[in-house]
Enzyme design. Structure first.
Site, short mmCIF file in Angstrom:
data_model
loop_
_atom_site.label_atom_id
_atom_site.label_comp_id
_atom_site.label_asym_id
_atom_site.label_seq_id
_atom_site.Cartn_x
_atom_site.Cartn_y
_atom_site.Cartn_z
N HIS A 1 -23.21 15.26 2.29
CA HIS A 1 -23.02 15.76 1.01
C HIS A 1 -22.02 16.78 0.67
N SER B 1 2.99 -14.44 -9.46
CA SER B 1 1.90 -14.38 -8.28
C SER B 1 0.76 -15.12 -8.67
N LYS C 1 0.85 -1.18 0.14
CA LYS C 1 0.05 0.06 -0.04
C LYS C 1 0.86 1.39 0.02
N GLY D 1 0.03 -14.31 -13.48
CA GLY D 1 -1.26 -14.46 -12.55
C GLY D 1 -1.68 -13.22 -12.54
N ALA D 2 -3.21 -13.06 -12.90
CA ALA D 2 -3.73 -11.58 -12.79
C ALA D 2 -4.66 -11.72 -11.50
N GLY D 3 -4.10 -12.11 -10.30
CA GLY D 3 -4.73 -12.16 -9.07
C GLY D 3 -4.62 -10.67 -8.29
N VAL D 4 -4.66 -10.66 -7.24
CA VAL D 4 -4.84 -9.70 -6.38
C VAL D 4 -3.22 -8.96 -6.42
N ARG E 1 -0.91 -18.52 -2.76
CA ARG E 1 0.28 -18.68 -1.81
C ARG E 1 -0.29 -20.15 -1.17
P1 FAD Z 1 1.69 -14.06 8.35
O1 FAD Z 1 1.12 -12.75 8.41
O2 FAD Z 1 2.22 -14.66 7.16
O3 FAD Z 1 2.55 -14.25 9.66
C1 FAD Z 1 3.09 -15.53 9.91
C2 FAD Z 1 4.34 -15.15 10.95
O4 FAD Z 1 4.66 -16.44 11.42
C3 FAD Z 1 5.57 -14.82 10.13
O5 FAD Z 1 5.99 -13.68 10.85
C4 FAD Z 1 6.28 -16.11 10.18
O6 FAD Z 1 7.58 -15.55 10.30
C5 FAD Z 1 6.15 -16.41 11.51
N1 FAD Z 1 6.26 -17.77 11.26
C6 FAD Z 1 6.20 -18.84 10.53
N2 FAD Z 1 6.55 -20.16 11.32
C7 FAD Z 1 7.10 -19.76 12.28
C8 FAD Z 1 7.49 -20.57 13.54
N3 FAD Z 1 7.56 -21.87 13.45
N4 FAD Z 1 8.07 -20.09 14.51
C9 FAD Z 1 7.89 -18.86 14.66
N5 FAD Z 1 7.11 -17.83 13.53
C10 FAD Z 1 7.08 -18.55 12.76
N6 FAD Z 1 -4.41 -8.90 2.97
C11 FAD Z 1 -5.39 -7.95 3.40
O7 FAD Z 1 -6.19 -8.04 4.09
N7 FAD Z 1 -5.10 -6.65 2.94
C12 FAD Z 1 -4.14 -6.40 1.89
O8 FAD Z 1 -4.05 -5.36 1.27
C13 FAD Z 1 -2.97 -7.59 1.80
N8 FAD Z 1 -2.21 -7.28 0.72
C14 FAD Z 1 -1.24 -8.29 0.60
C15 FAD Z 1 -0.08 -7.92 -0.33
C16 FAD Z 1 0.71 -8.94 -0.70
C17 FAD Z 1 1.86 -8.77 -1.51
C18 FAD Z 1 0.84 -10.29 0.03
C19 FAD Z 1 1.62 -11.09 -0.06
C20 FAD Z 1 -0.25 -10.47 0.90
C21 FAD Z 1 -1.31 -9.48 1.18
N9 FAD Z 1 -2.33 -9.91 1.98
C22 FAD Z 1 -3.26 -8.83 2.25
C23 FAD Z 1 -2.60 -11.15 2.68
C24 FAD Z 1 -2.07 -11.01 4.13
O9 FAD Z 1 -0.73 -10.58 4.19
C25 FAD Z 1 -1.96 -12.16 4.79
O10 FAD Z 1 -3.53 -12.57 4.71
C26 FAD Z 1 -1.91 -12.09 6.16
O11 FAD Z 1 -0.50 -11.80 6.23
C27 FAD Z 1 -1.83 -13.47 7.20
O12 FAD Z 1 -1.87 -13.35 8.50
P2 FAD Z 1 -1.14 -14.44 9.16
O13 FAD Z 1 -0.96 -14.00 10.65
O14 FAD Z 1 -1.92 -15.81 9.05
O15 FAD Z 1 0.30 -15.02 8.79
P1 NAI Z 2 -4.50 -14.97 -6.00
O1 NAI Z 2 -5.13 -16.21 -5.69
O2 NAI Z 2 -5.17 -13.88 -6.00
O3 NAI Z 2 -4.20 -14.73 -7.70
C1 NAI Z 2 -3.62 -16.06 -8.42
C2 NAI Z 2 -3.87 -15.84 -10.02
O4 NAI Z 2 -3.02 -16.62 -10.43
C3 NAI Z 2 -5.23 -16.23 -10.11
O5 NAI Z 2 -5.98 -15.59 -11.11
C4 NAI Z 2 -4.90 -17.57 -10.97
O6 NAI Z 2 -5.91 -18.03 -11.88
C5 NAI Z 2 -3.58 -17.43 -11.58
N1 NAI Z 2 -2.61 -18.26 -11.61
C6 NAI Z 2 -2.47 -19.61 -11.20
N2 NAI Z 2 -1.68 -20.47 -11.55
C7 NAI Z 2 -1.28 -19.95 -12.55
C8 NAI Z 2 -0.44 -20.12 -13.82
N3 NAI Z 2 0.19 -21.59 -13.84
N4 NAI Z 2 -0.33 -19.56 -15.01
C9 NAI Z 2 -1.08 -18.32 -14.85
N5 NAI Z 2 -1.91 -18.13 -14.07
C10 NAI Z 2 -2.04 -18.72 -12.88
O7 NAI Z 2 -3.19 -14.88 -5.77
P2 NAI Z 2 -2.14 -13.76 -5.61
O8 NAI Z 2 -2.26 -12.57 -6.14
O9 NAI Z 2 -0.61 -14.78 -5.69
O10 NAI Z 2 -2.11 -13.52 -3.81
C11 NAI Z 2 -2.19 -14.45 -2.84
C12 NAI Z 2 -3.26 -13.91 -1.71
O11 NAI Z 2 -2.68 -12.81 -0.99
C13 NAI Z 2 -4.33 -13.87 -2.37
O12 NAI Z 2 -5.25 -15.07 -2.05
C14 NAI Z 2 -5.00 -12.77 -1.45
O13 NAI Z 2 -5.88 -13.27 -0.58
C15 NAI Z 2 -3.85 -12.25 -0.67
N6 NAI Z 2 -3.39 -10.69 -1.05
C16 NAI Z 2 -4.53 -9.91 -0.71
C17 NAI Z 2 -4.57 -8.41 -1.13
C18 NAI Z 2 -5.64 -7.74 -0.92
O14 NAI Z 2 -6.46 -7.99 0.00
N7 NAI Z 2 -5.68 -6.55 -1.32
C19 NAI Z 2 -3.44 -8.04 -1.99
C20 NAI Z 2 -2.45 -9.20 -2.12
C21 NAI Z 2 -2.45 -10.40 -1.91
#
Ligand code: FAD
Ligand code: NAI
Length: 475
Positions: free
Chosen positions: A454, A279, A58, A190-193, A282
């Site tokens: 408004h 992407s 962000k 991957g055209a996901g998030v 996960r």
């Molecule tokens: P995590 O945040 O993954 O935290 C897990 C923690 O556990 C990590 O610090 C890891 O080091 C630690 N850990 C793992 N194993 C061990 C162990 N054995 N001992 C000690 N520590 C350990 N979600 C949103 O809602 N809004 C968004 O805008 C958004 N943007 C995102 C953008 C990107 C690029 C990505 C990749 C993800 C995004 N997400 C977003 C998804 C969000 O980051 C995850 O859903 C969220 O972080 C999950 O939280 P969690 O606590 O389950 O795990």
């Molecule tokens: P995603 O699940 O959002 O998108 C993955 C995309 O990749 C899908 O459209 C899928 O059809 C495509 N795909 C899968 N395999 C493929 C292949 N072999 N070739 C081409 N396309 C393929 O996953 P993404 O973007 O990796 O994000 C992971 C997670 O992180 C999401 O599930 C989301 O919940 C979280 N996230 C949330 C955000 C938010 O809330 N704003 C921002 C970023 C991530």
């Protein structure tokens, strides 16, 4: 001598750190273990979300949006700027500062709530005398015993088969948030998030971005009317998206990446780029946890198996967030963390999966909650739809940001709101009104009767609710 705790939380992402704080608020003696280190080897709690997810993405989206506005939109407001220059080091450095503020904020919250923090990897050692023995290895080297364990170990990026991440040429979300120079050409799989958000960042900063998506439809998870509007807007911005592709064997060298693929028509194509972001979703993270040592059950997709209350197959062992079923979202992880802490203290907390909002922070933003039209049609549910375009909203016109609409879906008989779908300015903020109404099982008429300030974008929500009853006032 092992240290005793009522609750040990493994992982300090949004699921874990929030669970630890809530459990401490409820009077329990709590420890939280987290392995994440920053570049200086210091603890960096906050997990994926804070370090390489929600927060840094962000920050980059905000900075790149300013750059895009300055380059392409300030002139419409009568502001002429000459010689705009991008200082990528400063932009990325600012993002790192924002991340550090959040890491430090969590350490402060742990102190404030008397949560004991251990920096290292936590793993199950054994079950002894009604308690779980947990070994911490890393900066902290400790043996702990806990009555309850909450696992919140999160998720890791999925790689393409045969193409491991090197974070230099082949980037996961981690490397994609710290590319040292704007690439000329960037391939995104991957055209996901993540693909859309980080693809947008680098496109705004000047890269030619091509996104290759396997699914035939674009944004299949969203309402298809919203997906179509988004596809149009992204194409206009110059984000190239090909759907229905099949990726071949990617070749990566120090200078470039070659992606052979079959396009939707079956023709062989080749994309050559400077770098590639993969992407494609996960996977749950359970390495190092000692799953086998204690017989913790995983489901067929590798997630920790839990029931509706986030209870695992082991006594007093719970799991929340990305490592269990359900959407991989920070706010979902947090809600589960709070609910589990409260259940441990004897309360009957509930997480409503039907009202978890989804947001994509592109421009325009996309946000939704509840069912979309495809889902309601499949279910054979009788519904009414009302839409209102931002083009007809005074505040959106003043902002100069009129793309998109609000769409409300309500039950045909009872008028209960079943889903709300927004594409447009500040959709991420507007969606919370919809979540509130749906939590109270309110009707479209309820939104229509509420006084909205408004001129605000929120009036589009009120007008969409009026549109459900075919009585918009401004369209
Ligand atoms: P995590 O945040 O993954 O935290 C897990 C923690 O556990 C990590 O610090 C890891 O080091 C630690 N850990 C793992 N194993 C061990 C162990 N054995 N001992 C000690 N520590 C350990 N979600 C949103 O809602 N809004 C968004 O805008 C958004 N943007 C995102 C953008 C990107 C690029 C990505 C990749 C993800 C995004 N997400 C977003 C998804 C969000 O980051 C995850 O859903 C969220 O972080 C999950 O939280 P969690 O606590 O389950 O795990
Ligand atoms: P995603 O699940 O959002 O998108 C993955 C995309 O990749 C899908 O459209 C899928 O059809 C495509 N795909 C899968 N395999 C493929 C292949 N072999 N070739 C081409 N396309 C393929 O996953 P993404 O973007 O990796 O994000 C992971 C997670 O992180 C999401 O599930 C989301 O919940 C979280 N996230 C949330 C955000 C938010 O809330 N704003 C921002 C970023 C991530």
């Amino acid at each position: 001598m092992a240290k005793q705790f009522d609750v040990v939380v493994i992982g300090a992402g949004p699921g874990g750190y929030i669970a630890a704080i809530r459990a401490a608020q409820l009077g329990m003696n709590v420890a939280c273990i987290d392995a994440w280190s920053n570049d200086q080897g210091k603890p960096a709690p906050g997990g994926t979300c804070t370090n390489v997810g929600c927060i840094p993405s962000k920050a980059l989206l905000q900075s790149s949006e300013h750059y895009d506005q300055a380059n392409h939109h300030f002139a419409e407001h009568g502001i002429q700027i000459k010689g705009i220059e991008l200082k990528l080091d400063t932009l990325v450095g600012r993002k790192d500062t924002v991340v550090k503020q959040n890491n430090d904020g969590i350490l402060y919250l742990f102190k404030k709530n008397k949560v004991t923090f251990f920096h290292g990897t936590g793993s199950f050692a054994a079950y002894v005398d009604g308690g779980w023995s947990i070994k911490v290895s890393g900066t902290s080297d400790e043996d702990l015993v806990a009555k309850h364990v909450i696992i919140a170990t999160g998720s890791s990026p999925r790689a393409l088969p045969g193409l491991p991440f090197d974070e230099t040429q082949v980037l996961s979300n981690d490397g994609a948030l710290r590319i040292p120079a704007v690439p000329k050409k960037l391939a995104v799989i991957g055209a996901g998030v993540i693909g859309l958000e980080l693809g947008s960042v680098w496109r705004r900063l000047g890269a030619e971005v091509t996104i290759l998506e396997a699914m035939p439809e674009f944004l299949a998870v969203a309402d298809q009317q919203v997906a179509k509007e988004a596809q149009k807007a992204f194409a206009k911005q110059g984000l190239v998206i090909h759907t229905g592709v099949k990726i071949g064997e990617v070749k990566s060298t120090a200078k470039s990446v070659t992606v052979p693929y079959t396009d939707a028509s079956g023709a062989e194509q080749k994309l050559v780029a400077d770098k590639i972001i993969v992407s494609i979703g996960r996977v749950p993270h359970v390495e190092g946890l000692g799953v086998e040592t204690v017989g913790l059950k995983l489901d067929e997709r590798g997630f920790i198996a839990v029931d509706d209350d986030c209870m695992t197959n082991l006594p007093n062992v719970w799991a929340v967030g990305d490592v269990v079923r359900g959407p991989m979202l920070a706010h979902k992880a947090e809600e589960e963390g709070v609910a589990v802490a409260e259940r441990i203290s004897g309360q009957h907390s509930h997480v409503n999966f039907g009202t978890i909002p989804s947001v994509i922070y592109t421009s325009p933003e996309i946000a939704w909650v509840g069912k979309n039209e495809q889902q309601l049609k499949t279910e054979g549910r009788d519904y009414k739809a009302g839409s209102f375009p931002f083009m007809a909203n005074g505040r959106a016109r003043a902002l100069g940001d009129t793309t998109g609409f609000v769409k409300i879906l309500a039950d045909a008989k009872t008028d209960e709101v079943l889903g709300v779908h927004i594409i447009g300015p500040m959709a991420s903020e507007l969606i919370s009104e919809a979540v509130t109404i749906m939590e109270f099982r309110g009707a479209a008429e309820d939104i229509a009767r509420i006084c909205h300030a408004h001129p605000t974008l929120s009036e589009a929500m009120k007008e969409a609710a009026l549109a459900v009853d075919k009585r918009t006032l401004n369209f």
